[in-house]
Write an enzyme that holds these catalytic residues in place. Sequence first.
Site, mmCIF file in Angstrom:
data_model
loop_
_atom_site.group_PDB
_atom_site.id
_atom_site.type_symbol
_atom_site.label_atom_id
_atom_site.label_comp_id
_atom_site.label_asym_id
_atom_site.label_seq_id
_atom_site.Cartn_x
_atom_site.Cartn_y
_atom_site.Cartn_z
ATOM 1 N N ASP A 103 -11.158 10.750 -4.414
ATOM 2 C CA ASP A 103 -12.353 11.591 -4.322
ATOM 3 C C ASP A 103 -12.221 12.783 -5.262
ATOM 4 O O ASP A 103 -13.125 13.602 -5.336
ATOM 5 C CB ASP A 103 -12.494 12.143 -2.896
ATOM 6 N N ASP A 131 9.503 7.364 0.269
ATOM 7 C CA ASP A 131 8.682 7.781 -0.872
ATOM 8 C C ASP A 131 8.335 6.522 -1.665
ATOM 9 O O ASP A 131 9.227 5.877 -2.232
ATOM 10 C CB ASP A 131 9.478 8.767 -1.738
ATOM 11 N N ASP A 171 -2.570 11.863 -2.601
ATOM 12 C CA ASP A 171 -2.632 13.333 -2.568
ATOM 13 C C ASP A 171 -2.890 13.867 -3.972
ATOM 14 O O ASP A 171 -2.189 13.492 -4.913
ATOM 15 C CB ASP A 171 -1.314 13.898 -2.020
ATOM 16 N N GLU A 194 0.857 -1.184 0.000
ATOM 17 C CA GLU A 194 0.000 0.000 0.000
ATOM 18 C C GLU A 194 0.894 1.236 0.000
ATOM 19 O O GLU A 194 1.754 1.381 0.881
ATOM 20 C CB GLU A 194 -0.927 0.052 1.222
ATOM 21 N N GLU A 221 4.831 4.907 3.698
ATOM 22 C CA GLU A 221 4.280 6.211 4.094
ATOM 23 C C GLU A 221 5.437 7.185 4.294
ATOM 24 O O GLU A 221 6.375 6.870 5.007
ATOM 25 C CB GLU A 221 3.468 6.056 5.393
ATOM 26 N N LYS A 260 -2.576 21.959 -7.983
ATOM 27 C CA LYS A 260 -1.970 23.008 -8.816
ATOM 28 C C LYS A 260 -1.189 22.379 -9.974
ATOM 29 O O LYS A 260 -0.446 21.418 -9.769
ATOM 30 C CB LYS A 260 -1.026 23.872 -7.976
#
Length: 218
Positions: free
Chosen positions: A158, A99, A122, A47, A72, A126
């Site tokens: 989302d 990363d 994330d 994950e 993470e 921009k």
Amino acid sequence: MTEHTAKFDVAGVGLTADDYPPLEQGPFDPRALWFPSQRRDHPLEIEIGSGKGTFLVQQAALQPGTNFLGIEYAGEFYRYAADRIRRHGLNHVRLLHADGRDFVQYRLATACCDVIHVYFPDPWPKRRHHKRRMIQVASLDAFHRVLIPGGQVRIVTDHSDYWAWMQDIVAESTSLFEAQPFCSPDSASDGELVGTNFERKYRRQGRPFHATILHRKP
Ligand SMILES: C[S@@+](CC[C@H](N)C(=O)[O-])C[C@H]1O[C@@H](n2cnc3c(N)ncnc32)[C@H](O)[C@@H]1O
């Protein structure tokens, strides 16, 4: 969470770059180094962006025969999630502070991984930050390399703009992956796609979700 950092104990679960083999040895299979030797042939699921570790805690409890590696890069979430996994006694789960995009691309062995989970990556809205997005042509190339034949990339977001971006990236990678509808893991509750922290938060806000499974082509 910063003021509580000292009370997190990542022992036995948490991993960092100090745990990598020397770069000269090339890409490696985490099962050979980071999991008990008797689990060397068990499947590996990864994950990327585990956040507080909710998916790992919920799903790994139902899949004791699978090795799980969460990745993470936010230190506070890494410590929180690793401590949580340790407290649940999930000794087939490890959490790497790194990363995830770079780790998969540069350190992970070819064909060692069964599933890659990417839940609520994330969105970097921009335009000048789009290069930081997890889903890129180069990352799908890397995902294809590290997945076994028949492997999957499972994605939920989302963010409608990022979803549209993903559609374009997937369209550029049709020789590598076939996109199919998402199906929830067993750990998801009724009405949930996966049941991560961000999903629950965004569901309360009434946000729409987008989800897919990319099936690795031979
Ligand atoms: C929006 S949160 C989602 C967390 C969790 N998946 C959930 O659904 O609750 C995105 C997480 O991914 C982590 N992250 C973002 N890019 C990453 C990367 N390249 N490697 C590892 N973690 C990353 C962030 O630190 C953050 O914890």
